[in-house]
Motif scaffolding. Structure first.
Motif, PDB file in Angstrom:
ATOM      1  N   PRO A   1       0.751  -1.133   0.085  1.00  7.64           N
ATOM      2  CA  PRO A   1       0.027   0.567  -0.091  1.00  7.64           C
ATOM      3  C   PRO A   1       0.478   1.321   0.216  1.00  7.64           C
ATOM      4  O   PRO A   1       0.078   2.030  -1.074  1.00  7.64           O
TER       5      PRO A   1
ATOM      6  N   PHE B   1       0.406   3.792  -3.231  1.00 10.52           N
ATOM      7  CA  PHE B   1      -0.104   5.569  -3.112  1.00 10.52           C
ATOM      8  C   PHE B   1       0.886   6.539  -3.557  1.00 10.52           C
ATOM      9  O   PHE B   1       1.129   7.155  -4.164  1.00 10.52           O
TER      10      PHE B   1
ATOM     11  N   LEU C   1       1.835   4.515   6.993  1.00 13.01           N
ATOM     12  CA  LEU C   1       0.887   4.014   5.945  1.00 13.01           C
ATOM     13  C   LEU C   1      -0.138   5.882   5.493  1.00 13.01           C
ATOM     14  O   LEU C   1      -0.147   6.035   4.126  1.00 13.01           O
TER      15      LEU C   1
ATOM     16  N   LEU D   1      -0.531   8.524   2.813  1.00 12.88           N
ATOM     17  CA  LEU D   1      -2.338   8.442   2.564  1.00 12.88           C
ATOM     18  C   LEU D   1      -2.744  10.152   2.082  1.00 12.88           C
ATOM     19  O   LEU D   1      -3.385  10.802   1.614  1.00 12.88           O
TER      20      LEU D   1
ATOM     21  N   SER E   1      -6.342  -3.535   2.546  1.00 14.71           N
ATOM     22  CA  SER E   1      -6.083  -2.555   3.394  1.00 14.71           C
ATOM     23  C   SER E   1      -7.688  -2.094   3.124  1.00 14.71           C
ATOM     24  O   SER E   1      -7.213  -1.158   1.924  1.00 14.71           O
TER      25      SER E   1
ATOM     26  N   ALA F   1      -6.723   1.800   2.841  1.00 10.60           N
ATOM     27  CA  ALA F   1      -5.674   2.477   1.822  1.00 10.60           C
ATOM     28  C   ALA F   1      -6.957   1.794   0.260  1.00 10.60           C
ATOM     29  O   ALA F   1      -7.124   3.001  -0.456  1.00 10.60           O
TER      30      ALA F   1
ATOM     31  N   THR G   1      -9.552   4.944   1.319  1.00 13.01           N
ATOM     32  CA  THR G   1      -8.507   5.719   0.718  1.00 13.01           C
ATOM     33  C   THR G   1      -8.733   6.311  -1.305  1.00 13.01           C
ATOM     34  O   THR G   1      -9.256   7.401  -1.244  1.00 13.01           O
TER      35      THR G   1
END
Length: 520
Positions: free
Chosen positions: A28, A32, A360, A364, A415, A418, A421
């Motif tokens: 993830p 991203f 993370l 994000l 996730s 993730a 988002t």
């Protein structure tokens, strides 16, 4: 027989294909980071081309801004830290996780799970596993580790097939992960992401908070708990017995940390649970009285609670308190909390367990901030909404399509933070422009986010489950697990989608102050 073998072969090839494709996806954080780069390049190209966008309901024409421009690089260097620390889920998730961490580390959650299992009669055991499994999301990912072996243990003790308890506990915990009667850290996480995306809308609808899907969650969790129990009792266990799966372990791949554990609760634990329950009811009563008194500061200017009020803005505090205080009382009763210094230690342990999410959250936060600042999010929303309107797909068909997309993506992106988002950045503004509340879109996402994650080989907890299963079936593989859990995925998806349909067509609120349509 040949057709059966061919069908199994095709299924195995399909699942192997899913595994190969999914394994090619980056982690993830890397995913991203790549998406951030894509938006950076796209926004710069659009800015150089002079692309503009006008949100419906607003007279302002917004020019798309590019990251790789003087303005864009200045924005990034000035706001890197704010993009991270201002990522809304951090504000809501971390305090709740600290309190839940004390409830877990003190033993309260584990004892409550074992008490629920141990107090269930034999005939109701499958339904107890279903209920505890669906409610297990309160323990976050710990539910995938704790509930399945405990369910196997109590099934065996009751003379039922332990593998049915093992697989049923995993299915209930996974397929129903996104719903719960109680407000959990997942509610705070999703609400924070939704709120951050909705900021770009001229009419963002009712504010989204951790309670915004509570009505929908309460109905869903009860229905899915009963459904899980039914599938364990009437489908999974009979099929396992027909297949001749041994009821005793025939293989040992090492020391089982739960082998010597007991599903029963001790006298001290039962006393601690009683004390915690009494205190929880007392705290809840104090909060109810504080909210209901006529001059309560938790009321809004009109003396009400909806659609906005200090009470709804205090949900994080309420959830934090309702976990922390009973957990301390329980810990004092059983000896896991001996002094006040033990509480901050448990806070730290809980935050340590979440360090992966915090890392993370850095990327994000950058992704969401760039998506909103550049204007690319608004452009995609307006373009997507116009496309849906041009083909007449603005009704419930659009919602069903969204569910299918979320379910398919969930096979590859496990996730929840993730995946939401990624999807929220596109679909929350897009659906808002055709009339849907962000909170309802978030509720719809929950269906797709959970149902399919128990049949994807990319779910890391499936490997743990397989290790347990091989104690009874040494030859079992991922295909074995997926085939047995597929009925849960299909039935959960259909029933959950049906519940969402009822809320949609009856125009029921999905949470306090949060409806289906922006004009409702």
């Amino acid at each position: 027989m040949t057709s059966t073998v061919d069908a199994r072969s095709r299924t195995d090839r399909f699942l192997a294909g899913v595994e190969r494709v999914g394994n090619k996806l980056p982690e993830p954080f890397t995913l991203f980071l790549i998406l951030f780069g894509v938006i950076a390049l796209a926004s710069t190209g659009m800015a150089l081309a002079g692309v503009t966008v006008q949100m419906p309901g607003s007279d302002e024409v917004v020019e798309v801004k590019g990251l790789f421009t003087a303005e864009g690089m200045t924005w990034l260097t000035e706001n890197l830290g704010e993009n991270f620390l201002g990522f809304p889920p951090l504000v809501t998730v971390l305090p709740i996780l600290m309190a839940v961490g004390v409830a877990e580390k003190s033993g309260l959650l584990g004892a409550a799970v074992r008490y629920a299992f141990g107090s269930a009669p034999r005939w109701a055991l499958a339904y107890a596993v279903g209920f505890v499994g669906v409610m297990g999301s309160i323990m976050s990912d710990t539910a995938f580790i704790v509930i399945p072996p405990l369910a196997a243990m109590v099934f065996r003790a009751a003379g039922r097939h332990p593998v049915a308890g093992l697989l049923g506990g995993f299915a209930a915990a996974g397929a129903g992960y996104s719903t719960n009667i109680l407000v959990t850290s997942l509610d705070a996480l999703f609400a924070g992401i939704t709120s951050s995306v909705a900021q770009i809308l001229p009419d963002p609808g009712s504010p989204v908070n951790p309670l915004s899907n509570w009505f929908f969650n309460a109905v869903s969790s009860i229905a899915l708990s009963l459904l899980a129990g039914f599938l364990i009792d009437k489908v999974l266990e009979p099929r396992i017995r027909r297949q001749g799966v041994p009821t005793e372990q025939v293989a040992d791949d090492g020391e089982d940390p739960l082998a010597s554990a007991s599903a029963a609760t001790t006298t001290d634990e039962r006393r601690g649970l009683r004390n915690a329950l009494v205190v929880a009811l007392g705290v809840a009563a104090v909060m109810v009285v504080a909210a209901l008194v006529p001059a309560s500061p938790w009321r809004n200017e009109d003396g009400a609670f909806l659609p906005e009020s200090p009470l709804l803005s205090s949900i994080v505090f309420i959830v934090f308190t309702m976990f922390l205080v009973p957990a301390i009382v329980y810990g004092r009763a059983v000896g896991t909390v001996r002094r006040i210094e033990d509480v901050p230690i448990m806070f730290g342990q809980a935050l340590k367990d979440m360090i992966g999410f915090v890392v993370l959250a850095f990327v994000l936060g950058q992704f969401i901030a760039l998506f909103n600042w550049s204007g690319v999010g608004q452009w995609i929303a307006v373009s997507g909404a116009s496309a849906l309107e041009s083909i007449g797909l603005t009704g419930y068909g659009a919602i069903l399509g969204f569910l299918v997309v979320a379910s398919l993506l969930n096979l590859f992106i496990i996730s929840g933070s993730a995946l939401w988002t990624l999807m929220a950045a596109v679909f929350v503004p897009m659906f808002a422009l055709i009339g849907y509340e962000p909170a309802f879109v978030q509720a719809a996402f929950r269906v797709g986010d959970s149902a399919t994650q128990i049949i994807t080989p990319l779910n890391p907890y499936m490997i743990v489950l397989l290790a347990y299963l091989r104690r009874w079936e040494p030859s079992a593989g991922l295909g074995t697990v997926m085939a047995r859990l597929l009925p849960f995925t299909v039935c959960f998806w259909l029933v959950w989608a049906a519940i969402l349909s009822v809320f949609f067509f009856l125009d029921l609120p999905v949470g306090p102050g949060n409806g289906i349509f922006l004009d409702s």
